[in-house]
Write an enzyme that holds these catalytic residues in place. Structure first.
Site, PDB file in Angstrom:
ATOM      1  N   HIS A   1       0.993  -1.056  -0.109  1.00 15.02           N
ATOM      2  CA  HIS A   1       0.312   0.067  -0.294  1.00 15.02           C
ATOM      3  C   HIS A   1       0.269   1.873  -0.031  1.00 15.02           C
ATOM      4  O   HIS A   1       1.285   1.304   1.406  1.00 15.02           O
ATOM      5  CB  HIS A   1      -1.337   0.194   1.282  1.00 15.02           C
ATOM      6  N   CYS A   2       0.873   1.559  -1.448  1.00 13.37           N
ATOM      7  CA  CYS A   2       1.867   3.352  -1.601  1.00 13.37           C
ATOM      8  C   CYS A   2       1.431   3.775  -2.372  1.00 13.37           C
ATOM      9  O   CYS A   2       0.077   3.718  -3.321  1.00 13.37           O
ATOM     10  CB  CYS A   2       3.301   2.460  -1.741  1.00 13.37           C
ATOM     11  N   HIS A   3       1.906   5.226  -3.049  1.00 16.39           N
ATOM     12  CA  HIS A   3       0.974   6.176  -3.415  1.00 16.39           C
ATOM     13  C   HIS A   3       2.566   6.557  -4.550  1.00 16.39           C
ATOM     14  O   HIS A   3       3.683   6.722  -3.887  1.00 16.39           O
ATOM     15  CB  HIS A   3       0.110   6.745  -3.361  1.00 16.39           C
TER      16      HIS A   3
ATOM     17  N   TYR B   1      -6.926  17.371  -2.034  1.00 14.34           N
ATOM     18  CA  TYR B   1      -5.753  18.300  -1.170  1.00 14.34           C
ATOM     19  C   TYR B   1      -4.372  18.093  -2.306  1.00 14.34           C
ATOM     20  O   TYR B   1      -4.774  17.846  -4.047  1.00 14.34           O
ATOM     21  CB  TYR B   1      -4.750  17.542  -0.320  1.00 14.34           C
TER      22      TYR B   1
ATOM     23  N   SER C   1      -7.123   9.416  -4.149  1.00 13.20           N
ATOM     24  CA  SER C   1      -7.630  10.061  -3.962  1.00 13.20           C
ATOM     25  C   SER C   1      -7.802  11.490  -5.389  1.00 13.20           C
ATOM     26  O   SER C   1      -8.080  12.056  -6.082  1.00 13.20           O
ATOM     27  CB  SER C   1      -8.147  11.316  -3.064  1.00 13.20           C
TER      28      SER C   1
ATOM     29  N   ARG D   1     -10.732   0.344  -6.485  1.00 12.07           N
ATOM     30  CA  ARG D   1     -10.610   1.193  -4.884  1.00 12.07           C
ATOM     31  C   ARG D   1     -11.543   2.036  -5.060  1.00 12.07           C
ATOM     32  O   ARG D   1     -12.474   2.467  -5.622  1.00 12.07           O
ATOM     33  CB  ARG D   1      -9.413   2.085  -4.346  1.00 12.07           C
TER      34      ARG D   1
ATOM     35  N   ARG E   1     -13.686  13.458   3.496  1.00 16.05           N
ATOM     36  CA  ARG E   1     -13.245  14.385   2.903  1.00 16.05           C
ATOM     37  C   ARG E   1     -11.741  14.274   1.667  1.00 16.05           C
ATOM     38  O   ARG E   1     -11.350  14.574   1.837  1.00 16.05           O
ATOM     39  CB  ARG E   1     -12.321  14.230   4.737  1.00 16.05           C
TER      40      ARG E   1
ATOM     41  N   ASP F   1       1.796   3.035   2.889  1.00  9.51           N
ATOM     42  CA  ASP F   1       0.902   3.711   3.173  1.00  9.51           C
ATOM     43  C   ASP F   1       2.216   5.116   2.335  1.00  9.51           C
ATOM     44  O   ASP F   1       1.703   6.361   2.594  1.00  9.51           O
ATOM     45  CB  ASP F   1       0.240   4.640   4.315  1.00  9.51           C
TER      46      ASP F   1
ATOM     47  N   ASN G   1      -1.965  13.729   3.825  1.00  9.97           N
ATOM     48  CA  ASN G   1      -2.730  14.432   4.471  1.00  9.97           C
ATOM     49  C   ASN G   1      -1.919  14.318   5.652  1.00  9.97           C
ATOM     50  O   ASN G   1      -2.996  14.769   6.928  1.00  9.97           O
ATOM     51  CB  ASN G   1      -4.244  14.070   4.647  1.00  9.97           C
TER      52      ASN G   1
HETATM   53  O1  LIG Z   1      -6.520   8.351   5.443  1.00  8.67           O
HETATM   54  C1  LIG Z   1      -5.640   9.436   4.037  1.00  8.67           C
HETATM   55  O2  LIG Z   1      -6.014  10.790   3.894  1.00  8.67           O
HETATM   56  C2  LIG Z   1      -5.990   8.577   2.623  1.00  8.67           C
HETATM   57  C3  LIG Z   1      -5.820   9.645   1.441  1.00  8.67           C
HETATM   58  C4  LIG Z   1      -5.665   8.247   0.399  1.00  8.67           C
HETATM   59  C5  LIG Z   1      -5.726   9.091  -1.160  1.00  8.67           C
HETATM   60  O3  LIG Z   1      -5.892  10.164  -1.548  1.00  8.67           O
HETATM   61  O4  LIG Z   1      -5.784   8.439  -1.868  1.00  8.67           O
HETATM   62  O5  LIG Z   1      -5.497   6.883   0.413  1.00  8.67           O
HETATM   63  C6  LIG Z   1      -4.945   6.702   2.062  1.00  8.67           C
HETATM   64  O6  LIG Z   1      -5.414   5.431   1.826  1.00  8.67           O
HETATM   65  C7  LIG Z   1      -5.171   7.549   2.897  1.00  8.67           C
END
Ligand SMILES: O=C(O)c1cc(C(=O)O)oc(=O)c1
Length: 296
Positions: free
Chosen positions: A27-29, A45, A73, A120, A126, A249, A254
């Site tokens: 789980h990473c982005h 954001y 997101s 997903r 938020r 993560d 955020n």
């Molecule tokens: O809690 C969060 O702010 C968050 C946001 C996102 C995302 O913006 O996708 O992904 C995550 O795993 C956790």
């Protein structure tokens, strides 16, 4: 939105824990780079660039072999930045997409070709404006072979989401355990509700992730070294060891007010998975089954 936020540590420490060979950060982005991959106009954001190269450098520094990149997101339903990261990984990354539920079969197959293995659904108000359950169910019924659905929600809507989740015809992976209040301890109401959900179906997986979020000081938690998280999550990992995943993560969307050291996050692993056998399931065997099953 003007200022671009930065939510990750510039120089994370080297973890004491050494992950097993082939360990997967599931789980990473990535964010951007914005010049090539602009953020969604609906993003809640606006982060600084967190590029694939930065992610892969962190992977190597922490002792991991592969990544599962989850569409963040802030990129909405345009998966180009995530696909770019997968393409640049030399086969060491796969991903989870966020799609417009009207997506065509051909576009889903193109995402599969690009390394995606799931979609997903995000229910955090938020982070997203709306989450149309009927449309989500429809697209979940026509995913490519072997895909799963990742769901992100908070503990207070678990019961409300049950009928929707029960109707999804493919395996479910729950982000961050559905955000239980870890200060309640391993037998608190949130963990009990989550366990009863897990007991309802054998194909519900979860990510034992995010000590930095779930045990944050601003959430009333303890902050690093996140002792509430360790105490609440270790029994869950032990009891559901064949369907639990782990991830950093990074880049911690955020979390700009409480920057986490990723080395410390990795050092949470032996506290929630104390034996080499458990660590291998959590970091290698389980994520391989979802993301690289053809290698098994
Ligand atoms: O809690 C969060 O702010 C968050 C946001 C996102 C995302 O913006 O996708 O992904 C995550 O795993 C956790």
């Amino acid at each position: 939105m003007s200022d671009r936020i930065k939510c990750w540590h510039d120089a994370p420490g080297k973890p004491v824990f050494v992950p097993p060979a082939g360990a997967i950060d599931a789980h990473c982005h990535v964010f951007g780079p914005m010049g090539e991959f602009p953020f969604s106009p609906k993003a809640k954001y606006l982060p600084q660039d967190a590029s694939p190269e930065m992610l892969f450098a962190l992977r190597d520094h922490l002792g991991f072999a592969r990544n599962v990149v989850v569409q963040a997101s802030c990129h909405g339903t345009d998966n180009a930045a995530t696909l770019n990261a997968i393409a640049r990984s030399g086969g060491k990354a796969r991903g989870v997409a966020v799609v417009d539920p009207d997506i065509s079969e051909a576009d889903l197959l193109a995402l599969h070709e690009g390394g995606m293995r799931g979609i997903r659904f995000n229910f955090l108000k938020r982070l997203v404006d709306n989450a149309p359950k009927d449309k989500f169910l429809e697209v979940a019924s026509r995913l490519p072979e072997g895909w799963h659905v990742v769901i992100y929600f908070e503990a207070d809507i678990l019961e409300e989401l049950r009928p929707f989740m029960d109707a999804i015809p493919v395996p479910l992976v729950i982000d961050h355990m559905g955000r239980p209040d870890v200060t309640q301890g391993p037998d608190g109401a949130d963990m009990k509700a989550f366990r009863s959900f897990l007991d309802s179906r054998e194909d519900i997986w979860f990510k034992a992730t995010c000590p930095e979020r779930l045990d944050a000081r601003k959430e009333g938690g303890m902050g690093d070294p996140w002792d509430n998280f360790a105490a609440a999550v270790a029994p869950l990992v032990a009891d559901y060891q064949d369907r639990v995943l782990w991830g950093t993560d990074w880049p911690h969307p955020n979390m700009q007010d409480e920057i986490a050291d990723d080395g410390h996050i990795v050092d949470m692993i032996p506290r929630i998975a104390p034996t080499p056998e458990l660590q291998h399931k959590l970091l290698v065997a389980n994520p391989m089954r979802l993301y690289w099953p053809e290698e098994l």
